[in-house]
Design a protein around this motif. Structure first.
Motif, PDB file in Angstrom:
ATOM      1  N   ARG A 248       0.863  -1.179   0.000  1.00  0.00           N
ATOM      2  CA  ARG A 248       0.000   0.000   0.000  1.00  0.00           C
ATOM      3  C   ARG A 248       0.899   1.229   0.000  1.00  0.00           C
ATOM      4  O   ARG A 248       1.375   1.672   1.041  1.00  0.00           O
ATOM      5  N   HIS A 249       1.141   1.767  -1.181  1.00  0.00           N
ATOM      6  CA  HIS A 249       2.220   2.723  -1.371  1.00  0.00           C
ATOM      7  C   HIS A 249       1.991   4.065  -0.697  1.00  0.00           C
ATOM      8  O   HIS A 249       2.923   4.627  -0.104  1.00  0.00           O
ATOM      9  N   ASN A 250       0.793   4.612  -0.770  1.00  0.00           N
ATOM     10  CA  ASN A 250       0.576   5.982  -0.305  1.00  0.00           C
ATOM     11  C   ASN A 250       0.016   6.094   1.101  1.00  0.00           C
ATOM     12  O   ASN A 250       0.309   7.047   1.818  1.00  0.00           O
ATOM     13  N   ASN A 251      -0.826   5.150   1.484  1.00  0.00           N
ATOM     14  CA  ASN A 251      -1.447   5.176   2.803  1.00  0.00           C
ATOM     15  C   ASN A 251      -1.922   3.768   3.145  1.00  0.00           C
ATOM     16  O   ASN A 251      -1.721   2.840   2.377  1.00  0.00           O
ATOM     17  N   GLY A 252      -2.593   3.642   4.295  1.00  0.00           N
ATOM     18  CA  GLY A 252      -3.040   2.331   4.728  1.00  0.00           C
ATOM     19  C   GLY A 252      -4.404   1.933   4.228  1.00  0.00           C
ATOM     20  O   GLY A 252      -4.915   0.869   4.606  1.00  0.00           O
ATOM     21  N   GLY A 253      -5.017   2.745   3.364  1.00  0.00           N
ATOM     22  CA  GLY A 253      -6.370   2.487   2.911  1.00  0.00           C
ATOM     23  C   GLY A 253      -6.498   1.310   1.961  1.00  0.00           C
ATOM     24  O   GLY A 253      -5.528   0.891   1.306  1.00  0.00           O
ATOM     25  N   ASP A 254      -7.717   0.746   1.897  1.00  0.00           N
ATOM     26  CA  ASP A 254      -8.014  -0.391   1.019  1.00  0.00           C
ATOM     27  C   ASP A 254      -8.101   0.058  -0.441  1.00  0.00           C
ATOM     28  O   ASP A 254      -8.000   1.247  -0.766  1.00  0.00           O
ATOM     29  N   LEU A 255      -8.354  -0.921  -1.321  1.00  0.00           N
ATOM     30  CA  LEU A 255      -8.666  -0.616  -2.707  1.00  0.00           C
ATOM     31  C   LEU A 255      -9.957   0.213  -2.775  1.00  0.00           C
ATOM     32  O   LEU A 255     -10.854   0.028  -1.929  1.00  0.00           O
ATOM     33  N   PRO A 256     -10.108   1.107  -3.760  1.00  0.00           N
ATOM     34  CA  PRO A 256      -9.142   1.385  -4.808  1.00  0.00           C
ATOM     35  C   PRO A 256      -8.064   2.356  -4.320  1.00  0.00           C
ATOM     36  O   PRO A 256      -8.368   3.430  -3.806  1.00  0.00           O
ATOM     37  N   GLY A 257      -6.867   2.014  -4.458  1.00  0.00           N
ATOM     38  CA  GLY A 257      -5.746   2.829  -4.057  1.00  0.00           C
ATOM     39  C   GLY A 257      -4.523   2.372  -4.808  1.00  0.00           C
ATOM     40  O   GLY A 257      -4.570   1.408  -5.576  1.00  0.00           O
ATOM     41  N   LYS A 258      -3.425   3.050  -4.584  1.00  0.00           N
ATOM     42  CA  LYS A 258      -2.183   2.674  -5.250  1.00  0.00           C
ATOM     43  C   LYS A 258      -1.602   1.481  -4.498  1.00  0.00           C
ATOM     44  O   LYS A 258      -0.812   1.621  -3.567  1.00  0.00           O
ATOM     45  N   ILE A 259      -2.017   0.292  -4.906  1.00  0.00           N
ATOM     46  CA  ILE A 259      -1.659  -0.951  -4.226  1.00  0.00           C
ATOM     47  C   ILE A 259      -1.190  -1.974  -5.251  1.00  0.00           C
ATOM     48  O   ILE A 259      -1.796  -2.111  -6.320  1.00  0.00           O
ATOM     49  N   ASP A 260      -0.104  -2.654  -4.936  1.00  0.00           N
ATOM     50  CA  ASP A 260       0.365  -3.801  -5.705  1.00  0.00           C
ATOM     51  C   ASP A 260       0.451  -5.000  -4.776  1.00  0.00           C
ATOM     52  O   ASP A 260       0.423  -4.862  -3.548  1.00  0.00           O
ATOM     53  N   VAL A 261       0.596  -6.186  -5.355  1.00  0.00           N
ATOM     54  CA  VAL A 261       0.830  -7.392  -4.564  1.00  0.00           C
ATOM     55  C   VAL A 261       2.322  -7.696  -4.581  1.00  0.00           C
ATOM     56  O   VAL A 261       2.927  -7.844  -5.653  1.00  0.00           O
ATOM     57  N   GLY A 262       2.918  -7.765  -3.398  1.00  0.00           N
ATOM     58  CA  GLY A 262       4.330  -8.080  -3.266  1.00  0.00           C
ATOM     59  C   GLY A 262       4.527  -9.508  -2.798  1.00  0.00           C
ATOM     60  O   GLY A 262       3.633 -10.120  -2.206  1.00  0.00           O
ATOM     61  N   LEU A 263       5.715 -10.036  -3.070  1.00  0.00           N
ATOM     62  CA  LEU A 263       6.075 -11.387  -2.647  1.00  0.00           C
ATOM     63  C   LEU A 263       7.539 -11.400  -2.237  1.00  0.00           C
ATOM     64  O   LEU A 263       8.379 -10.745  -2.859  1.00  0.00           O
ATOM     65  N   ALA A 275      14.478  -9.830  -1.579  1.00  0.00           N
ATOM     66  CA  ALA A 275      13.880  -8.514  -1.804  1.00  0.00           C
ATOM     67  C   ALA A 275      12.459  -8.695  -2.329  1.00  0.00           C
ATOM     68  O   ALA A 275      12.115  -9.717  -2.943  1.00  0.00           O
ATOM     69  N   THR A 276      11.626  -7.696  -2.105  1.00  0.00           N
ATOM     70  CA  THR A 276      10.227  -7.776  -2.522  1.00  0.00           C
ATOM     71  C   THR A 276      10.099  -7.760  -4.046  1.00  0.00           C
ATOM     72  O   THR A 276      10.697  -6.933  -4.725  1.00  0.00           O
ATOM     73  N   GLN A 277       9.328  -8.715  -4.557  1.00  0.00           N
ATOM     74  CA  GLN A 277       8.929  -8.719  -5.964  1.00  0.00           C
ATOM     75  C   GLN A 277       7.501  -8.199  -6.061  1.00  0.00           C
ATOM     76  O   GLN A 277       6.659  -8.534  -5.232  1.00  0.00           O
ATOM     77  N   ARG A 278       7.226  -7.425  -7.109  1.00  0.00           N
ATOM     78  CA  ARG A 278       5.838  -7.077  -7.419  1.00  0.00           C
ATOM     79  C   ARG A 278       5.318  -8.148  -8.373  1.00  0.00           C
ATOM     80  O   ARG A 278       5.634  -8.138  -9.557  1.00  0.00           O
ATOM     81  N   VAL A 279       4.504  -9.057  -7.850  1.00  0.00           N
ATOM     82  CA  VAL A 279       4.017 -10.152  -8.697  1.00  0.00           C
ATOM     83  C   VAL A 279       2.697  -9.822  -9.367  1.00  0.00           C
ATOM     84  O   VAL A 279       2.310 -10.488 -10.331  1.00  0.00           O
ATOM     85  N   LEU A 280       1.991  -8.824  -8.864  1.00  0.00           N
ATOM     86  CA  LEU A 280       0.781  -8.338  -9.516  1.00  0.00           C
ATOM     87  C   LEU A 280       0.809  -6.812  -9.497  1.00  0.00           C
ATOM     88  O   LEU A 280       0.935  -6.200  -8.414  1.00  0.00           O
ATOM     89  N   HIS A 281       0.706  -6.217 -10.673  1.00  0.00           N
ATOM     90  CA  HIS A 281       0.764  -4.763 -10.806  1.00  0.00           C
ATOM     91  C   HIS A 281      -0.012  -4.364 -12.066  1.00  0.00           C
ATOM     92  O   HIS A 281       0.132  -4.992 -13.112  1.00  0.00           O
ATOM     93  N   PHE A 282      -0.840  -3.338 -11.934  1.00  0.00           N
ATOM     94  CA  PHE A 282      -1.579  -2.795 -13.075  1.00  0.00           C
ATOM     95  C   PHE A 282      -1.351  -1.289 -13.117  1.00  0.00           C
ATOM     96  O   PHE A 282      -1.628  -0.585 -12.123  1.00  0.00           O
ATOM     97  N   ASP A 283      -0.820  -0.787 -14.206  1.00  0.00           N
ATOM     98  CA  ASP A 283      -0.585   0.649 -14.328  1.00  0.00           C
ATOM     99  C   ASP A 283      -1.887   1.420 -14.163  1.00  0.00           C
ATOM    100  O   ASP A 283      -2.901   1.104 -14.803  1.00  0.00           O
ATOM    101  N   GLY A 284      -1.869   2.403 -13.285  1.00  0.00           N
ATOM    102  CA  GLY A 284      -3.011   3.292 -13.130  1.00  0.00           C
ATOM    103  C   GLY A 284      -4.138   2.758 -12.286  1.00  0.00           C
ATOM    104  O   GLY A 284      -5.163   3.438 -12.124  1.00  0.00           O
TER     105      GLY A 284
END
Length: 760
Positions: A248-263, A275-284
């Motif tokens: 959760r990049h910008n704050n602790g809030g849920d979706l919809p927000g700037k969030i990716d899935v890390g592993l 190190a953290t991998q971004r295994v799920l990411h969608f631009d925008g």
């Protein structure tokens, strides 16, 4: 080092002096920077944030006192506790410096108040107790170095001091008398003479249950990520631990927000992580709430999550199937143990009804049934918006997925376990806010009537079936508040549950359980300040038969990881005799050195003894490379005395731990003859408690020897007088051997050792 105290009269006359003419290098205030859980300090923040003491030894307590400004907290050290930070984080002070401490040291106490936390920067400040109440203590150095900082004990976490500490200031310079007077006046005016609150008003310290270890996996703010949430955890077919979570990049809030899935992955049972991998990411747009699932038949790993294109999460998603209309149930896959990942695939069209407002996975972990079916917990919001728990399944290793019948609503985040009869048990987040957990069973066609059991504050939880058949369940065991994370067990398919063991008494939310390759249980959970990784054995398990490493780099066993690394790197070729054990074995290198040179130096012998080791530590060392490549003709095993002294193990449990070591040796060195020695005598005579316990273990050891590969030998009479006494000439501390003791060991063992070496 000079120690001075200051009277209140002098404080007041200089109070107007410059308070911070010299800026503190580090400043610890118990009234402002203490972090604690269950009455135990978990960190002590530096006022400047740069040099916080985040490492804890023992159980430093938060202690409530009354001061001129009201009730506040100080830190109580019991002589076996400390807080510290290594030099690489805390830094190093060279030359002149001053340490000011506002503390109370009771009469009779004598120990080290503070020190450097690295031996090259050690600067122990030893203080005798004088029972003079709260004082401003001043310590000065004009030269030398202070590397890192430890409070409550010395660099080895020994010689601890019983004391109460309210405030500590470390200056990288000598203070003038005026500067000291100003600081002392401020401290005395602020704290006065703190008065203890009654014991009944003190927070009772949390004592972790035996075998529980915890450490942060990710802290909020690390790597530029504001908040880490929604943990999932699984074990691959290679034994790799795979942790997934929201970034959760910008704050602790849920979706919809700037969030990716890390592993992140761990190949060493959670000691280190990639190190953290971004295994799920969608631009925008954001994607989160991950679930991880391992296909044990193919080795493939799946991570599922909710993709919210725009506001298409819990509240913004609507009917339809397209990403612009409704949240997407997406999956990514790895076929190389989690190193690389496929592009995400949406299975929304396979599992969602068009009229539903949302359908996605239930966060945590999925399971594989005994027939190979893959199961992911799931949830959906129907046309009216009511949430229902469910699951999706695949019978073709993740190529296609099918939705189950829905559970009763309103329910959401669920976890599933297979029962002994092949049915499924589901545990549900009850959105009616009942304060209890909701449960149901699935017989392959329909759900049972649900029932409520166990307190729950409307939160995600974890459910796991251990290979031994035990069910484990973890959640915040509180009907109203997300705290007191507890793990319970059931041995009757969830009909009844144990009272449970508390993993974290403080604030804790989501959690996820998995079984590690050695049979222990690992947990990833949301704790104060980030994601915390925990390990423990199933309730009732014998810890003496489960591997356990040591990983501290300072303190009593700070040398242990380096010795382990050296033993892993040692040349293995040509070694014919190996000694494996604890300090009695390691001390062939010191007290027994001359005897070793005489009897073994020319016989291609190697010493794999580690001081303080019990059976579980030997198991860990064997699991982590020390015997890889070794093909000795004989391995001499002497282990168990530390199990007798530490851990409340019974003789039978210790013998089981020794059996586990023998079994591990059979795998690592199948052609090696193992000479199992009885635990050597300790205590002055046969009435000693430890002597009697070790002899009880020894009585069980002959049954572990088959006379073909494992051979039992009791040498104890070689160390004892005719009346059974152990003299200090043989064992100076009535445990560890002298040079004479090692000579007796070598001579008494020689006939059997030679016999085994002569075997073809």
């Amino acid at each position: 080092m000079k120690l001075k105290t200051f009277s209140l009269a002098v404080f007041l006359c200089v109070f107007c002096a410059s308070l911070f003419a010299a800026e503190p290098y580090a400043w610890y205030r118990a009234d402002a920077g203490l972090q604690s859980s269950g009455g135990v300090v978990t960190s002590w923040e530096d006022a400047g944030k740069a040099r916080s003491l985040t490492h804890i030894f023992g159980t430093p307590r938060v202690w409530k006192v009354k001061t001129p400004t009201g009730v506040t907290e100080v830190v109580r050290f019991d002589g076996s506790a400390a807080v510290w930070q290594p030099a690489q984080s805390w830094g190093r002070l060279e030359g002149a410096r001053t340490v000011l401490v506002f503390a109370r040291i009771p009469r009779g106490a004598d120990g080290v108040l503070c020190d450097g936390s690295t031996r090259s920067g050690a600067d122990a400040i030893r203080v005798p107790g004088d029972d003079r109440g709260w004082q401003v203590l001043r310590f000065e150095r004009t030269a030398g170095a202070l590397g890192g900082f430890i409070l409550g004990a010395d660099v080895a976490t020994k010689n601890g001091l019983k004391c109460d500490v309210a405030e500590v200031l470390v200056f990288g310079a000598a203070l003038s008398e005026a500067e000291f007077a100003a600081q002392a006046a401020r401290l005395k005016q602020k704290w006065g003479e703190p008065v203890d609150l009654p014991e009944a008003d003190q927070a009772q310290p949390f004592a972790p249950f035996a075998g529980l270890t915890t450490k942060y996996l990710r802290k909020s703010g690390e790597d530029g990520v504001n908040t880490y949430r929604i943990p999932g955890l699984a074990t691959s077919t290679n034994g790799t631990l795979l942790a997934v979570f929201d970034l959760r990049h910008n704050n602790g809030g849920d979706l919809p927000g700037k969030i990716d899935v890390g592993l992140t992955r761990s190949t060493d049972d959670g000691e280190t992580w990639s190190a953290t991998q971004r295994v799920l990411h969608f631009d925008g747009s954001g994607v989160g709430d991950p679930t991880v699932l391992v296909d044990r038949e193919t080795g493939s790993i799946f991570v599922a999550a909710l993709w919210s294109k725009g506001n298409r999460a819990w509240n913004g998603s609507g009917p339809g199937m397209a990403p612009a209309e409704t949240g997407q149930f997406v999956i990514t896959r790895s076929d190389d143990d989690g190193v690389t990942w496929s592009a995400p695939l949406s299975i929304t069209a396979q599992v969602k009804q068009p009229e539903w407002r949302l359908c996605f996975n239930g966060p945590g972990r999925g399971i594989q049934l005994r027939d190979g079916t893959l199961v992911l917990p799931a949830q959906f919001r129907d046309a009216k918006g009511t949430p229902h728990s469910c699951f999706v399944s695949s019978r073709d290793h993740g190529t296609t997925w099918k939705m189950s019948p829905p559970c009763v609503g309103p329910t959401s985040e669920s976890q599933v376990a297979e029962l002994s009869d092949g049915g499924l048990l589901i545990t549900l987040r009850d959105e009616s806010r009942s304060g209890q957990r909701l449960w149901a069973k699935f017989d392959g066609k329909q759900w049972s009537e649900p029932w409520r059991a166990l307190p729950d504050p409307t939160c995600q939880a974890s459910l796991l079936r251990h290979p031994n058949g035990t069910l484990l369940f973890s959640n915040p065991a509180n009907a109203k508040s997300r705290r007191t994370l507890t793990v319970r067990t059931s041995n009757d398919d969830g009909k009844t549950w144990s009272d449970g063991r508390v993993v974290d008494p403080g604030a804790a939310m989501y959690s996820c359980l998995t079984v590690m390759r050695d049979g222990r249980v690992a947990m990833l959970y949301e704790g104060a300040g980030g994601l915390i990784f925990a390990r423990f054995a199933v309730e009732g398990a014998n810890l003496a038969a489960l591997s356990e490493g040591r990983f501290e780099t300072t303190g009593k066993f700070g040398w242990w990881p380096a010795r382990h690394a050296a033993k892993v790197a040692e040349t293995k070729a040509g070694v014919e005799i190996v000694f494996l054990g604890d300090s009695i074995t390691q001390n062939w290198e010191t007290a027994g050195k001359a005897v070793w040179e005489q009897h073994y130096a020319g016989r291609k012998a190697a010493n794999y003894g580690f001081g303080g080791d019990s059976t579980q530590h030997v198991l860990w060392r064997l699991d982590h490379g020390e015997f890889d490549g070794l093909k000795p003709r004989v391995c001499i095993l002497h282990i168990g005395t530390n199990n007798a002294r530490h851990g409340d193990f019974t003789p039978a449990q210790i013998a089981e731990g020794i059996r586990a070591v023998l079994d591990k040796l059979a795998v690592k060195c199948p052609q090696t003859q193992v000479l199992l020695l009885a635990i050597f005598p300790r205590d002055a005579d046969a009435t000693g408690e430890m002597r009697r316990k070790c002899e009880a273990v020894n009585a069980l050891l002959p049954a572990l020897a088959d006379g073909k590969r494992v051979h039992f030998l009791n040498l104890n009479s070689a160390f004892l007088q005719p009346d059974g006494t152990l003299t200090r000439a043989i064992a100076p501390d009535l445990l560890h051997l002298s040079a004479t003791g090692y000579e007796r060991w070598a001579k008494a063992m020689a006939p059997k050792l030679n016999e085994l070496l002569d075997r073809k």
